[in-house]
Design an enzyme around this catalytic site. Sequence first.
Site, PDB file in Angstrom:
ATOM      1  N   HIS A  18       0.842  -1.212   0.000  1.00  0.00           N
ATOM      2  CA  HIS A  18       0.000   0.000   0.000  1.00  0.00           C
ATOM      3  C   HIS A  18       0.873   1.257   0.000  1.00  0.00           C
ATOM      4  CE1 HIS A  18      -3.230  -2.534   2.256  1.00  0.00           C
ATOM      5  NE2 HIS A  18      -3.688  -2.322   1.025  1.00  0.00           N
ATOM      6  N   LYS A  42     -16.393  -7.338   3.463  1.00  0.00           N
ATOM      7  CA  LYS A  42     -15.368  -7.928   4.324  1.00  0.00           C
ATOM      8  C   LYS A  42     -15.694  -7.707   5.804  1.00  0.00           C
ATOM      9  CE  LYS A  42     -11.358  -7.215   1.247  1.00  0.00           C
ATOM     10  NZ  LYS A  42     -10.165  -6.375   1.038  1.00  0.00           N
ATOM     11  N   ARG A  96      -1.804  -5.985  -8.242  1.00  0.00           N
ATOM     12  CA  ARG A  96      -0.704  -6.964  -8.127  1.00  0.00           C
ATOM     13  C   ARG A  96      -0.798  -8.048  -9.172  1.00  0.00           C
ATOM     14  NH1 ARG A  96      -2.602  -8.010  -2.169  1.00  0.00           N
ATOM     15  NH2 ARG A  96      -4.429  -7.867  -3.497  1.00  0.00           N
ATOM     16  N   SER A 133      -3.194  -7.606   2.931  1.00  0.00           N
ATOM     17  CA  SER A 133      -3.598  -7.426   4.332  1.00  0.00           C
ATOM     18  C   SER A 133      -4.113  -8.736   4.901  1.00  0.00           C
ATOM     19  CB  SER A 133      -4.691  -6.362   4.437  1.00  0.00           C
ATOM     20  OG  SER A 133      -4.204  -5.121   4.015  1.00  0.00           O
TER      21      SER A 133
HETATM   22  O1  PNS Z   1      -8.885  -2.659   0.227  1.00  0.00           O
HETATM   23  P1  PNS Z   1     -10.203  -3.124  -0.351  1.00  0.00           P
HETATM   24  O2  PNS Z   1     -11.025  -3.865   0.679  1.00  0.00           O
HETATM   25  O3  PNS Z   1     -10.022  -3.944  -1.597  1.00  0.00           O
HETATM   26  O4  PNS Z   1     -10.987  -1.790  -0.745  1.00  0.00           O
HETATM   27  C1  PNS Z   1     -12.268  -1.872  -1.333  1.00  0.00           C
HETATM   28  C2  PNS Z   1     -13.032  -0.557  -1.179  1.00  0.00           C
HETATM   29  C3  PNS Z   1     -13.130  -0.203   0.299  1.00  0.00           C
HETATM   30  C4  PNS Z   1     -12.314   0.546  -1.927  1.00  0.00           C
HETATM   31  C5  PNS Z   1     -14.455  -0.805  -1.747  1.00  0.00           C
HETATM   32  O5  PNS Z   1     -15.091  -1.790  -0.986  1.00  0.00           O
HETATM   33  C6  PNS Z   1     -15.320   0.463  -1.795  1.00  0.00           C
HETATM   34  O6  PNS Z   1     -15.194   1.242  -2.708  1.00  0.00           O
HETATM   35  N1  PNS Z   1     -16.194   0.632  -0.781  1.00  0.00           N
HETATM   36  C7  PNS Z   1     -17.056   1.792  -0.711  1.00  0.00           C
HETATM   37  C8  PNS Z   1     -18.498   1.417  -1.050  1.00  0.00           C
HETATM   38  C9  PNS Z   1     -18.918   1.981  -2.392  1.00  0.00           C
HETATM   39  O7  PNS Z   1     -18.774   3.152  -2.673  1.00  0.00           O
HETATM   40  N2  PNS Z   1     -19.520   1.081  -3.223  1.00  0.00           N
HETATM   41  C10 PNS Z   1     -20.052   1.405  -4.535  1.00  0.00           C
HETATM   42  C11 PNS Z   1     -19.052   1.609  -5.669  1.00  0.00           C
HETATM   43  S1  PNS Z   1     -18.027   0.248  -6.048  1.00  0.00           S
END
Ligand code: PNS
Length: 164
Positions: A18, A42, A96, A133
Amino acid sequence: MSSIAVVPGSFDPVTLGHLDVIRRAAAIFDEVHVLVVHNPGKTAMLPISERANLLQQAIDEDPTIPSNITIASWSVGLLVDYCTEVGATVLVKGIRSQIDIAYETPMVLMNRSLANVETVFLLPEPGHAHVSSSLVRQVASLGGDVSDYVPTAVARYLETTRPA
Ligand code: PNS
């Protein structure tokens, strides 16, 4: 007009992969908001406030990270709502592997469709390709040494509070 990008993620916890992506984003955009976001798909190990705290410590302790970075968190509402609030038009995600591209693609298209927010993919150093993570959490919970994969602040934290 200054370019503002958001680097969103669960950061549960932040890894060296990150930080590599954050450093690269900060070299491209005028302002970078690193945003700890709730991922509805998650179950988190750490509360959002703790994740943001560790991110801030990791950035404060790393002299190679530029100063155009803000740490924030967003636990209610859409990610694009935060982008609108701060005037960001770009999201930055670290990739990745092909699996990451497949995971990210629907979100890229949804965020564009919702609010015309584009996503830029950055590749971290290949040495970080196996670092996630979730594996850090697993290795730490089984008593393994994660200090090669996470910032010192996170390694310290995980040593004292071994995750379940
Ligand atoms: O590190 P991660 O868990 O892969 O991150 C994913 C994250 C948090 C960026 C994603 O779950 C997210 O965008 N959550 C916000 C919810 C949202 O806006 N959803 C609608 C559009 S995809």
